[in-house]
Motif scaffolding. Structure first.
Motif, PDB file in Angstrom:
ATOM      1  N   ALA A 288      70.022  13.085 121.066  1.00  0.00           N
ATOM      2  CA  ALA A 288      69.791  12.257 119.896  1.00  0.00           C
ATOM      3  C   ALA A 288      69.755  13.032 118.550  1.00  0.00           C
ATOM      4  O   ALA A 288      70.219  12.581 117.784  1.00  0.00           O
ATOM      5  CB  ALA A 288      68.422  11.475 120.377  1.00  0.00           C
ATOM      6  N   MET A 289      68.954  14.276 118.738  1.00  0.00           N
ATOM      7  CA  MET A 289      68.965  15.245 117.597  1.00  0.00           C
ATOM      8  C   MET A 289      70.469  15.672 117.135  1.00  0.00           C
ATOM      9  O   MET A 289      70.387  15.620 116.012  1.00  0.00           O
ATOM     10  CB  MET A 289      67.983  16.378 117.864  1.00  0.00           C
ATOM     11  CG  MET A 289      66.366  15.890 118.144  1.00  0.00           C
ATOM     12  SD  MET A 289      65.802  15.125 116.634  1.00  0.00           S
ATOM     13  CE  MET A 289      65.881  16.345 115.511  1.00  0.00           C
ATOM     14  N   LEU A 290      71.202  15.901 118.243  1.00  0.00           N
ATOM     15  CA  LEU A 290      72.432  16.322 117.790  1.00  0.00           C
ATOM     16  C   LEU A 290      73.267  15.185 117.183  1.00  0.00           C
ATOM     17  O   LEU A 290      73.990  15.464 116.071  1.00  0.00           O
ATOM     18  CB  LEU A 290      73.437  16.617 119.042  1.00  0.00           C
ATOM     19  CG  LEU A 290      74.619  17.241 118.699  1.00  0.00           C
ATOM     20  CD1 LEU A 290      74.734  18.503 118.002  1.00  0.00           C
ATOM     21  CD2 LEU A 290      75.327  17.679 120.127  1.00  0.00           C
TER      22      LEU A 290
ATOM     23  N   TYR B 190      77.212  12.201 106.437  1.00  0.00           N
ATOM     24  CA  TYR B 190      77.003  11.445 105.329  1.00  0.00           C
ATOM     25  C   TYR B 190      76.895  12.275 104.061  1.00  0.00           C
ATOM     26  O   TYR B 190      77.426  11.929 103.082  1.00  0.00           O
ATOM     27  CB  TYR B 190      75.415  10.846 105.430  1.00  0.00           C
ATOM     28  CG  TYR B 190      74.906  10.064 104.086  1.00  0.00           C
ATOM     29  CD1 TYR B 190      75.218   8.780 103.912  1.00  0.00           C
ATOM     30  CD2 TYR B 190      73.991  10.818 103.245  1.00  0.00           C
ATOM     31  CE1 TYR B 190      74.683   8.360 102.955  1.00  0.00           C
ATOM     32  CE2 TYR B 190      73.423  10.328 102.215  1.00  0.00           C
ATOM     33  CZ  TYR B 190      74.122   8.866 101.907  1.00  0.00           C
ATOM     34  OH  TYR B 190      73.429   8.220 100.642  1.00  0.00           O
ATOM     35  N   ILE B 191      76.265  13.656 104.155  1.00  0.00           N
ATOM     36  CA  ILE B 191      76.370  14.412 103.131  1.00  0.00           C
ATOM     37  C   ILE B 191      77.580  14.639 102.696  1.00  0.00           C
ATOM     38  O   ILE B 191      77.917  14.904 101.351  1.00  0.00           O
ATOM     39  CB  ILE B 191      75.785  15.602 103.465  1.00  0.00           C
ATOM     40  CG1 ILE B 191      74.016  15.604 103.734  1.00  0.00           C
ATOM     41  CG2 ILE B 191      75.615  16.822 102.402  1.00  0.00           C
ATOM     42  CD1 ILE B 191      73.245  16.622 104.221  1.00  0.00           C
ATOM     43  N   ILE B 192      78.496  15.083 103.681  1.00  0.00           N
ATOM     44  CA  ILE B 192      79.915  15.548 103.232  1.00  0.00           C
ATOM     45  C   ILE B 192      80.627  14.389 102.632  1.00  0.00           C
ATOM     46  O   ILE B 192      81.236  14.576 101.670  1.00  0.00           O
ATOM     47  CB  ILE B 192      80.705  15.846 104.629  1.00  0.00           C
ATOM     48  CG1 ILE B 192      80.469  17.089 105.062  1.00  0.00           C
ATOM     49  CG2 ILE B 192      82.446  15.915 104.049  1.00  0.00           C
ATOM     50  CD1 ILE B 192      80.628  17.427 106.493  1.00  0.00           C
ATOM     51  N   LYS B 193      80.297  12.913 102.999  1.00  0.00           N
ATOM     52  CA  LYS B 193      81.130  11.975 102.551  1.00  0.00           C
ATOM     53  C   LYS B 193      80.378  11.757 100.936  1.00  0.00           C
ATOM     54  O   LYS B 193      81.119  11.408 100.266  1.00  0.00           O
ATOM     55  CB  LYS B 193      80.659  10.547 103.298  1.00  0.00           C
ATOM     56  CG  LYS B 193      81.103   9.267 102.567  1.00  0.00           C
ATOM     57  CD  LYS B 193      82.460   9.224 102.621  1.00  0.00           C
ATOM     58  CE  LYS B 193      83.042   7.747 102.603  1.00  0.00           C
ATOM     59  NZ  LYS B 193      82.453   7.157 101.327  1.00  0.00           N
ATOM     60  N   TRP B 194      79.072  11.903 100.896  1.00  0.00           N
ATOM     61  CA  TRP B 194      78.466  11.833  99.531  1.00  0.00           C
ATOM     62  C   TRP B 194      79.036  12.674  98.559  1.00  0.00           C
ATOM     63  O   TRP B 194      79.358  12.274  97.468  1.00  0.00           O
ATOM     64  CB  TRP B 194      77.120  12.097  99.734  1.00  0.00           C
ATOM     65  CG  TRP B 194      76.303  11.634  98.471  1.00  0.00           C
ATOM     66  CD1 TRP B 194      76.011  10.867  97.767  1.00  0.00           C
ATOM     67  CD2 TRP B 194      75.788  12.799  97.764  1.00  0.00           C
ATOM     68  NE1 TRP B 194      75.176  10.827  96.548  1.00  0.00           N
ATOM     69  CE2 TRP B 194      75.102  12.300  96.203  1.00  0.00           C
ATOM     70  CE3 TRP B 194      75.603  14.231  97.707  1.00  0.00           C
ATOM     71  CZ2 TRP B 194      74.448  12.983  95.376  1.00  0.00           C
ATOM     72  CZ3 TRP B 194      75.222  14.888  96.535  1.00  0.00           C
ATOM     73  CH2 TRP B 194      74.433  14.523  95.583  1.00  0.00           C
ATOM     74  N   VAL B 195      79.198  14.023  98.865  1.00  0.00           N
ATOM     75  CA  VAL B 195      79.788  15.022  98.035  1.00  0.00           C
ATOM     76  C   VAL B 195      81.266  14.935  97.734  1.00  0.00           C
ATOM     77  O   VAL B 195      81.650  14.894  96.656  1.00  0.00           O
ATOM     78  CB  VAL B 195      79.771  16.599  98.611  1.00  0.00           C
ATOM     79  CG1 VAL B 195      80.495  17.587  97.955  1.00  0.00           C
ATOM     80  CG2 VAL B 195      78.107  16.966  98.881  1.00  0.00           C
ATOM     81  N   TYR B 196      82.061  14.154  98.786  1.00  0.00           N
ATOM     82  CA  TYR B 196      83.377  13.955  98.507  1.00  0.00           C
ATOM     83  C   TYR B 196      83.235  12.722  97.695  1.00  0.00           C
ATOM     84  O   TYR B 196      84.248  12.943  96.690  1.00  0.00           O
ATOM     85  CB  TYR B 196      84.099  13.435  99.941  1.00  0.00           C
ATOM     86  CG  TYR B 196      85.396  13.209  99.641  1.00  0.00           C
ATOM     87  CD1 TYR B 196      86.500  13.983  99.500  1.00  0.00           C
ATOM     88  CD2 TYR B 196      85.735  11.756  99.636  1.00  0.00           C
ATOM     89  CE1 TYR B 196      87.821  13.445  99.204  1.00  0.00           C
ATOM     90  CE2 TYR B 196      86.973  11.222  99.447  1.00  0.00           C
ATOM     91  CZ  TYR B 196      88.023  12.160  99.317  1.00  0.00           C
ATOM     92  OH  TYR B 196      89.342  11.664  99.048  1.00  0.00           O
ATOM     93  N   ASP B 197      82.593  11.771  97.634  1.00  0.00           N
ATOM     94  CA  ASP B 197      82.989  10.790  96.569  1.00  0.00           C
ATOM     95  C   ASP B 197      82.357  11.264  95.236  1.00  0.00           C
ATOM     96  O   ASP B 197      83.171  10.649  94.458  1.00  0.00           O
ATOM     97  CB  ASP B 197      81.802   9.657  97.108  1.00  0.00           C
ATOM     98  CG  ASP B 197      82.183   8.906  98.422  1.00  0.00           C
ATOM     99  OD1 ASP B 197      83.373   9.035  98.541  1.00  0.00           O
ATOM    100  OD2 ASP B 197      81.289   8.006  98.974  1.00  0.00           O
TER     101      ASP B 197
ATOM    102  N   THR C  52      75.494  12.832 112.140  1.00  0.00           N
ATOM    103  CA  THR C  52      75.196  11.778 111.179  1.00  0.00           C
ATOM    104  C   THR C  52      74.836  12.014 109.802  1.00  0.00           C
ATOM    105  O   THR C  52      75.328  11.696 108.789  1.00  0.00           O
ATOM    106  CB  THR C  52      74.758  10.638 111.974  1.00  0.00           C
ATOM    107  OG1 THR C  52      74.916  10.381 112.993  1.00  0.00           O
ATOM    108  CG2 THR C  52      74.498   9.533 110.899  1.00  0.00           C
ATOM    109  N   ILE C  53      73.648  12.930 109.705  1.00  0.00           N
ATOM    110  CA  ILE C  53      73.295  13.366 108.419  1.00  0.00           C
ATOM    111  C   ILE C  53      74.347  14.194 107.712  1.00  0.00           C
ATOM    112  O   ILE C  53      74.562  14.137 106.564  1.00  0.00           O
ATOM    113  CB  ILE C  53      72.071  14.078 108.606  1.00  0.00           C
ATOM    114  CG1 ILE C  53      70.976  13.129 108.902  1.00  0.00           C
ATOM    115  CG2 ILE C  53      71.649  14.772 107.066  1.00  0.00           C
ATOM    116  CD1 ILE C  53      69.591  13.645 109.498  1.00  0.00           C
TER     117      ILE C  53
END
Length: 513
Positions: free
Chosen positions: A5-7, A16-23, A12-13
């Motif tokens: 679950a932690m993995l 999300y960070i990669i997608k946010w930086v890309y956007d 997921t986090i």
């Protein structure tokens, strides 16, 4: 199961960070705005971090890459900004349609950083109220009354140069000392005395203001790139030790005047008068606000309390902002005229003529030195100390290309790049003061900004620079020392054009020839 679950959560986090930086890094492409490719996290700013280019040069590269676009995309690290390129749009943003771009976009936490609550940082009606009360300080009559004090500081500059003329003169050091003494004395009635004592605490604290170390650099860019986060963490434009030191000096000056019933037409006197009044009343719309008539309809009266902190914020910002800027304009003007003896000789002739006509180096003499003023303006064009102007959109605004600037979106005006545009200034790298025999096109000359947000102390700064140059030309001939390296290099990590090495002069007193 917990490990899995932690993995999954970590992946997921991270995704999300990669997608946010890309956007963030592809924002302008998605908006249909042309831009140079941005690196994740670093945006267009990596050359500055690598000490290869300063921010003005980075913006100039972007500016030149899209000559037919009214506006261009720029990435300030992770934050997209819009560069306004077309000079007509620049003029609309700063003047004609100012009501859409009233504020600089800084959000000050008055509780955490009360001394950051300066005119430059203020927004909306509060800014209008305090600017209207501070503007009278810079009328011709007030400037003329300050000029007598300038002459006393001028004597100190000549003494300093006489003491050091046998050796190479570090002209930046000399002009920095001069600007500190003249601003402190003429506008605040305090005598820093740094020309006589360059190692004083006053001088040491003042040098901390523009020290281009990593700490100051990170603080400055963090405030620009992430103003809301900077506010949350209490980031301030200046180290608190510096602002507290200078505020104590100003408070002491006020106390001394009160005890000794001293009155002068300067900044300190204006602050004392405002404090006695206690507050400023301002109608939301009045006859002097034509530029807002299409945006504001409410004419209710607002009342702004005048606190000690607000007054100290205005005083220390005015005191500190002028030290380095006026000194550097003097330095770069002297650098240019020392390389062009014919310009130096022509200016000296004009200075001597006006001194003779006006019975000395008087206020009216300086006002009549047209070639000297052209020289100062050409210096400001080639060596802009503020590479760009920042505005935040306060009301949606649609450009000619169809893009609508949203409320809260920042626009940058690349003043340094505009000053180097051959469309407006043919052969832009060459120093030609005669360019300013005529007024430049609107939106193409921006050393002090333009419109209602133009630097309130512009006329005072010009007076100090013209006086310093005239005084020098009247008493000395100068040439560059062989030890001065040309072309002059600048600190790429500094915010403006700060020389990275000393600029040394050989000077000779005219009376000794």
């Amino acid at each position: 199961m917990i490990g899995i679950a932690m993995l999954v959560l970590s992946i997921t986090i991270l995704a999300y960070i990669i997608k946010w930086v890309y956007d963030k890094s592809t924002y302008w492409e998605k908006q249909g705005i042309k831009c140079l490719p941005a690196l994740p996290v670093f945006g267009n700013c990596l050359p500055m971090l690598l000490n290869k280019k300063n921010v003005g040069e980075i913006m100039e590269d972007i500016y030149n890459a899209f000559p037919d676009e009214p506006a261009i995309g720029y990435y300030e690290f992770l934050t997209p900004r819009l560069l306004i390129r077309d000079n007509e749009v620049v003029q609309k943003v700063l003047v004609k349609d100012f009501g859409h771009f009233v504020d600089h976009g800084f959000d000050v936490d008055e509780k955490k950083n009360p001394l950051d609550n300066q005119l430059f940082m203020m927004t909306g009606n509060k800014w209008r109220a305090f600017r209207s009360k501070m503007a009278p300080l810079f009328t011709s009559g007030k400037l003329k009354s300050m000029f007598d004090v300038m002459n006393e500081v001028g004597d100190g500059l000549l003494e300093y140069l006489d003491r050091n003329k046998a050796n190479d003169i570090d002209i930046r050091e000399a002009m920095s000392l001069f600007s500190m003494d003249i601003i402190g004395s003429a506008a605040f009635g305090i005598n820093p005395g740094v020309l006589k004592n360059p190692d004083s605490e006053f001088r040491a604290k003042a040098k901390e203001i523009n020290n281009p170390n990593w700490r100051n650099l990170v603080r400055m860019w963090f405030i620009f790139a992430f103003p809301q986060v900077a506010k949350y963490f209490g980031f301030s434009f200046q180290p608190k030790s510096v602002t507290n030191y200078f505020c104590n000096i100003i408070r002491n000056a006020i106390d001394y005047r009160k005890k000794n019933d001293i009155q002068r037409n300067d900044f300190v006197q204006m602050m004392m008068q405002l404090k006695e009044k206690g507050n400023i009343e301002l109608k939301t719309l009045d006859s002097s606000d034509d530029y807002l008539k299409n945006e504001l309809y409410d004419t209710n009266t607002e009342i702004f309390e005048i606190t000690d902190d607000i007054l100290m914020a205005q005083a220390q910002s005015f005191l500190l902002a002028g030290f380095e800027t006026t000194a550097l304009v003097l330095v770069y003007a002297m650098l240019e005229i020392c390389q062009k003896p014919e310009i130096q000789d022509d200016l000296r002739k004009e200075v001597m003529e006006q001194v003779k006509l006006n019975g000395g180096l008087a206020y009216d003499a300086l006002r009549n030195m047209k070639h000297l003023e052209q020289t100062v303006k050409e210096t400001q064009r080639i060596y802009p100390l503020i590479p760009f102007l920042a505005r935040v959109c306060t009301k949606p605004y649609t450009l000619s290309n169809g893009y609508t600037i949203k409320k809260g979106e920042y626009v940058y005006i690349p003043a340094a790049a505009i000053h180097q545009d051959p469309t407006f200034y043919p052969d832009p790298k060459s120093f030609k003061p005669e360019r300013f025999a005529e007024q430049p096109k609107p939106g193409t000359f921006l050393p002090f900004g333009e419109g209602p947000r133009m630097c309130i102390a512009m006329r005072f700064a010009m007076l100090v620079v013209k006086y310093g140059l005239a005084l020098f030309l009247l008493n000395y001939r100068a040439k560059l020392s062989p030890s001065t390296k040309l072309p002059v290099k600048f600190m790429n990590r500094a915010f403006g054009n700060i020389p990275s090495e000393k600029i040394l002069f050989n000077i000779q007193k005219i009376k000794e020839q």
